[in-house]
Design a protein around this motif. Structure first.
Motif, PDB file in Angstrom:
ATOM      1  N   ALA A  40     110.384  -1.010  21.317  1.00 35.23           N
ATOM      2  CA  ALA A  40     110.723   0.346  21.753  1.00 35.23           C
ATOM      3  C   ALA A  40     112.224   0.552  21.547  1.00 35.23           C
ATOM      4  O   ALA A  40     112.994  -0.417  21.569  1.00 35.23           O
ATOM      5  CB  ALA A  40     110.366   0.536  23.223  1.00 35.23           C
ATOM      6  N   PRO A  41     112.659   1.777  21.333  1.00 30.80           N
ATOM      7  CA  PRO A  41     114.093   2.016  21.101  1.00 30.80           C
ATOM      8  C   PRO A  41     114.924   1.571  22.312  1.00 30.80           C
ATOM      9  O   PRO A  41     114.746   2.074  23.418  1.00 30.80           O
ATOM     10  CB  PRO A  41     114.192   3.526  20.889  1.00 30.80           C
ATOM     11  N   PHE A  42     115.817   0.609  22.075  1.00 31.77           N
ATOM     12  CA  PHE A  42     116.610   0.054  23.176  1.00 31.77           C
ATOM     13  C   PHE A  42     117.637   1.044  23.694  1.00 31.77           C
ATOM     14  O   PHE A  42     117.987   1.025  24.869  1.00 31.77           O
ATOM     15  CB  PHE A  42     117.300  -1.239  22.735  1.00 31.77           C
ATOM     16  N   ARG A  43     118.123   1.911  22.850  1.00 29.65           N
ATOM     17  CA  ARG A  43     119.157   2.873  23.266  1.00 29.65           C
ATOM     18  C   ARG A  43     118.576   4.070  24.025  1.00 29.65           C
ATOM     19  O   ARG A  43     119.327   4.925  24.478  1.00 29.65           O
ATOM     20  CB  ARG A  43     119.925   3.377  22.049  1.00 29.65           C
ATOM     21  N   HIS A  44     117.278   4.134  24.154  1.00 32.29           N
ATOM     22  CA  HIS A  44     116.651   5.229  24.897  1.00 32.29           C
ATOM     23  C   HIS A  44     117.004   5.096  26.381  1.00 32.29           C
ATOM     24  O   HIS A  44     117.044   3.984  26.916  1.00 32.29           O
ATOM     25  CB  HIS A  44     115.131   5.181  24.706  1.00 32.29           C
ATOM     26  N   PRO A  45     117.276   6.197  27.073  1.00 31.09           N
ATOM     27  CA  PRO A  45     117.649   6.114  28.492  1.00 31.09           C
ATOM     28  C   PRO A  45     116.615   5.395  29.363  1.00 31.09           C
ATOM     29  O   PRO A  45     116.985   4.671  30.294  1.00 31.09           O
ATOM     30  CB  PRO A  45     117.799   7.579  28.913  1.00 31.09           C
ATOM     31  N   PHE A  46     115.340   5.561  29.067  1.00 30.85           N
ATOM     32  CA  PHE A  46     114.315   4.882  29.862  1.00 30.85           C
ATOM     33  C   PHE A  46     114.391   3.370  29.662  1.00 30.85           C
ATOM     34  O   PHE A  46     114.322   2.599  30.624  1.00 30.85           O
ATOM     35  CB  PHE A  46     112.920   5.398  29.500  1.00 30.85           C
ATOM     36  N   SER A  47     114.563   2.928  28.423  1.00 34.25           N
ATOM     37  CA  SER A  47     114.711   1.496  28.141  1.00 34.25           C
ATOM     38  C   SER A  47     115.972   0.950  28.787  1.00 34.25           C
ATOM     39  O   SER A  47     115.972  -0.170  29.327  1.00 34.25           O
ATOM     40  CB  SER A  47     114.761   1.251  26.631  1.00 34.25           C
ATOM     41  N   GLN A  48     117.039   1.724  28.743  1.00 41.98           N
ATOM     42  CA  GLN A  48     118.288   1.305  29.379  1.00 41.98           C
ATOM     43  C   GLN A  48     118.113   1.169  30.897  1.00 41.98           C
ATOM     44  O   GLN A  48     118.642   0.244  31.516  1.00 41.98           O
ATOM     45  CB  GLN A  48     119.406   2.308  29.066  1.00 41.98           C
ATOM     46  N   PHE A  49     117.371   2.083  31.506  1.00 40.08           N
ATOM     47  CA  PHE A  49     117.114   2.030  32.944  1.00 40.08           C
ATOM     48  C   PHE A  49     116.340   0.768  33.316  1.00 40.08           C
ATOM     49  O   PHE A  49     116.690   0.060  34.264  1.00 40.08           O
ATOM     50  CB  PHE A  49     116.344   3.281  33.391  1.00 40.08           C
ATOM     51  N   ILE A  50     115.284   0.472  32.558  1.00 43.99           N
ATOM     52  CA  ILE A  50     114.477  -0.719  32.839  1.00 43.99           C
ATOM     53  C   ILE A  50     115.320  -1.980  32.659  1.00 43.99           C
ATOM     54  O   ILE A  50     115.252  -2.915  33.459  1.00 43.99           O
ATOM     55  CB  ILE A  50     113.222  -0.749  31.947  1.00 43.99           C
ATOM     56  N   ALA A  51     116.139  -2.019  31.618  1.00 38.98           N
ATOM     57  CA  ALA A  51     116.998  -3.180  31.385  1.00 38.98           C
ATOM     58  C   ALA A  51     118.014  -3.339  32.518  1.00 38.98           C
ATOM     59  O   ALA A  51     118.220  -4.444  33.024  1.00 38.98           O
ATOM     60  CB  ALA A  51     117.698  -3.060  30.040  1.00 38.98           C
ATOM     61  N   ALA A  52     118.634  -2.246  32.919  1.00 42.81           N
ATOM     62  CA  ALA A  52     119.630  -2.320  33.997  1.00 42.81           C
ATOM     63  C   ALA A  52     118.993  -2.736  35.318  1.00 42.81           C
ATOM     64  O   ALA A  52     119.603  -3.462  36.105  1.00 42.81           O
ATOM     65  CB  ALA A  52     120.327  -0.969  34.151  1.00 42.81           C
ATOM     66  N   LEU A  53     117.772  -2.307  35.552  1.00 45.23           N
ATOM     67  CA  LEU A  53     117.078  -2.629  36.795  1.00 45.23           C
ATOM     68  C   LEU A  53     116.716  -4.106  36.882  1.00 45.23           C
ATOM     69  O   LEU A  53     116.704  -4.686  37.967  1.00 45.23           O
ATOM     70  CB  LEU A  53     115.809  -1.770  36.897  1.00 45.23           C
ATOM     71  N   THR A  54     116.458  -4.734  35.751  1.00 41.35           N
ATOM     72  CA  THR A  54     115.989  -6.118  35.757  1.00 41.35           C
ATOM     73  C   THR A  54     117.011  -7.128  35.252  1.00 41.35           C
ATOM     74  O   THR A  54     116.748  -8.330  35.295  1.00 41.35           O
ATOM     75  CB  THR A  54     114.716  -6.233  34.901  1.00 41.35           C
ATOM     76  N   ASN A  55     118.162  -6.665  34.781  1.00 37.77           N
ATOM     77  CA  ASN A  55     119.167  -7.575  34.215  1.00 37.77           C
ATOM     78  C   ASN A  55     119.597  -8.671  35.185  1.00 37.77           C
ATOM     79  O   ASN A  55     119.822  -9.804  34.780  1.00 37.77           O
ATOM     80  CB  ASN A  55     120.405  -6.807  33.755  1.00 37.77           C
ATOM     81  N   PHE A  56     119.729  -8.352  36.464  1.00 42.26           N
ATOM     82  CA  PHE A  56     120.237  -9.328  37.423  1.00 42.26           C
ATOM     83  C   PHE A  56     119.356 -10.574  37.498  1.00 42.26           C
ATOM     84  O   PHE A  56     119.827 -11.667  37.809  1.00 42.26           O
ATOM     85  CB  PHE A  56     120.408  -8.706  38.817  1.00 42.26           C
ATOM     86  N   ALA A  57     118.073 -10.440  37.186  1.00 45.31           N
ATOM     87  CA  ALA A  57     117.167 -11.584  37.225  1.00 45.31           C
ATOM     88  C   ALA A  57     116.859 -12.131  35.836  1.00 45.31           C
ATOM     89  O   ALA A  57     116.692 -13.341  35.671  1.00 45.31           O
ATOM     90  CB  ALA A  57     115.867 -11.188  37.921  1.00 45.31           C
ATOM     91  N   VAL A  58     116.797 -11.264  34.835  1.00 44.98           N
ATOM     92  CA  VAL A  58     116.412 -11.710  33.490  1.00 44.98           C
ATOM     93  C   VAL A  58     117.541 -12.471  32.801  1.00 44.98           C
ATOM     94  O   VAL A  58     117.293 -13.525  32.186  1.00 44.98           O
ATOM     95  CB  VAL A  58     115.964 -10.513  32.621  1.00 44.98           C
TER      96      VAL A  58
END
Length: 191
Positions: free
Chosen positions: A32-50
């Motif tokens: 999926a497009p990584f630069r899409h705001p939805f993808s960015q939101f999911i990445a930011a939400l889970t970055n602390f653990a991933v």
């Protein structure tokens, strides 16, 4: 009453995070497009653990295994937490109980993955009727394109009407009723 409130809070918070971790895995897997705001939101939400998990669990053939392992661990923690709040006697539990819970967590991830696919297909079908140029369309298209393309080979459009979403729903429901339900029963017998 306090126990029910604790179960509700635990289930709500961990289920939402579990959904985000699993969605992150599929967004990366299906490109999926990584630069899409939805993808960015999911990445930011889970970055602390991933991100810390990636130091221990490397990717394999371009697949983000850290996100998948995180989703499995969160599902396992959810099952353990709900069992503990339900009064499960962990002090008398054997290794097979923990193996059963670990296996059940994996089966629950498969169930959630099928529901995620059905939700993405449903959202994409609705958006294609209402607004095909919706900003969320690239993400849902990435999540559903491989499955819809396969379904379109089985059932081509009839008089210009694409029935592939119905095929996806049918297959997903069949998978949920037969192998996934059977695996859940098997895992339930292990603990």
């Amino acid at each position: 009453m306090l126990n029910q409130a604790a179960q509700f809070i635990l289930e709500t918070v961990l289920s939402l995070f579990l959904f985000a971790a699993l969605l992150r895995f599929y967004l990366q897997l299906l490109r999926a497009p990584f630069r899409h705001p939805f993808s960015q939101f999911i990445a930011a939400l889970t970055n602390f653990a991933v991100l810390p998990l990636r130091r221990v669990i490397p990717g394999l053939w371009g697949v983000d295994l850290a996100s998948l392992v995180l989703a499995w661990v969160v599902q396992l923690l959810l099952l353990l937490g709900l069992a503990w709040l339900g009064g499960f006697p962990f002090s008398a539990a054997t290794a097979s109980v923990y193996f059963g819970l670990a296996f059940l967590a994996a089966v629950k991830l498969v169930r959630l993955s099928l529901y995620l696919l059905m939700a993405a297909v449903f959202v994409q079908a609705i958006m294609s009727w209402i607004n095909p140029h919706n900003p969320l369309a690239p993400v849902t298209d990435s999540l559903t394109r491989p499955f819809l393309r396969l379904a379109q080979r089985i059932v081509p459009p009839i008089a210009g009407v694409d029935l592939s979403p119905l095929v996806i729903f049918f297959v997903c429901q069949l998978l949920l009723m037969l192998p996934v339900a059977w695996l859940e029963q098997l895992a339930g017998r292990l603990y």
